[in-house]
Write a protein that holds these residues in place. Structure first.
Motif, PDB file in Angstrom:
ATOM      1  N   THR A   1      42.818  35.971-128.747  1.00 25.99           N
ATOM      2  CA  THR A   1      43.268  37.267-128.243  1.00 25.99           C
ATOM      3  C   THR A   1      44.185  37.962-129.240  1.00 25.99           C
ATOM      4  O   THR A   1      44.688  37.341-130.180  1.00 25.99           O
ATOM      5  CB  THR A   1      44.062  37.094-126.930  1.00 25.99           C
ATOM      6  N   LYS A   2      44.413  39.226-128.994  1.00 20.09           N
ATOM      7  CA  LYS A   2      45.367  39.991-129.798  1.00 20.09           C
ATOM      8  C   LYS A   2      46.772  39.402-129.650  1.00 20.09           C
ATOM      9  O   LYS A   2      47.537  39.362-130.611  1.00 20.09           O
ATOM     10  CB  LYS A   2      45.346  41.456-129.346  1.00 20.09           C
ATOM     11  N   ASP A   3      47.090  38.917-128.466  1.00 16.36           N
ATOM     12  CA  ASP A   3      48.398  38.290-128.260  1.00 16.36           C
ATOM     13  C   ASP A   3      48.569  37.065-129.153  1.00 16.36           C
ATOM     14  O   ASP A   3      49.668  36.802-129.649  1.00 16.36           O
ATOM     15  CB  ASP A   3      48.602  37.901-126.792  1.00 16.36           C
ATOM     16  N   ASP A   4      47.483  36.321-129.365  1.00 13.77           N
ATOM     17  CA  ASP A   4      47.548  35.182-130.284  1.00 13.77           C
ATOM     18  C   ASP A   4      47.876  35.649-131.700  1.00 13.77           C
ATOM     19  O   ASP A   4      48.653  35.016-132.407  1.00 13.77           O
ATOM     20  CB  ASP A   4      46.233  34.404-130.301  1.00 13.77           C
TER      21      ASP A   4
ATOM     22  N   ASP B   1      51.526  36.507-131.783  1.00 18.08           N
ATOM     23  CA  ASP B   1      52.332  35.276-131.796  1.00 18.08           C
ATOM     24  C   ASP B   1      52.355  34.653-133.187  1.00 18.08           C
ATOM     25  O   ASP B   1      53.400  34.228-133.684  1.00 18.08           O
ATOM     26  CB  ASP B   1      51.804  34.258-130.783  1.00 18.08           C
TER      27      ASP B   1
END
Length: 93
Positions: free
Chosen positions: A59-62, A65
């Motif tokens: 994901t973009k969140d990964d 992070d």
């Protein structure tokens, strides 16, 4: 006549790695900000498709992070000598 021998050879693309993804994500974030970071834009900058990018990060969140981890990994902690709390307070200031 077009044959395999007469075609122009192209250089192979650099291998897609987490290090390359993070480096390019950081460059994109620096240049355009978090609002402009999309998986499609990141994939374009890496010279690949977004589907290929999803093989490496889910994901973009990964991606965000990983980018934050890279930035925090570059921050040096002050040598407090008296334990983690002193060093942490100095870094927070």
């Amino acid at each position: 006549m077009d044959t395999v021998w007469s075609r122009r050879r192209t250089e192979p693309k650099p291998r897609l790695t987490l290090d390359r993804i993070v480096a390019e994500a950081l460059a994109l974030l620096d240049e355009e900000g978090v609002a402009r970071l999309t998986m499609r834009r990141l994939a374009e900058r890496l010279g690949t498709g977004s589907t290929t990018l999803y093989w490496h990060v889910k994901t973009k969140d990964d991606v965000l992070d990983l980018a934050m981890d890279a930035v925090f990994g570059e921050v040096g902690l002050p040598d407090g000598g008296a334990g983690g709390r002193t060093g942490g307070r100095g870094c927070a200031r």
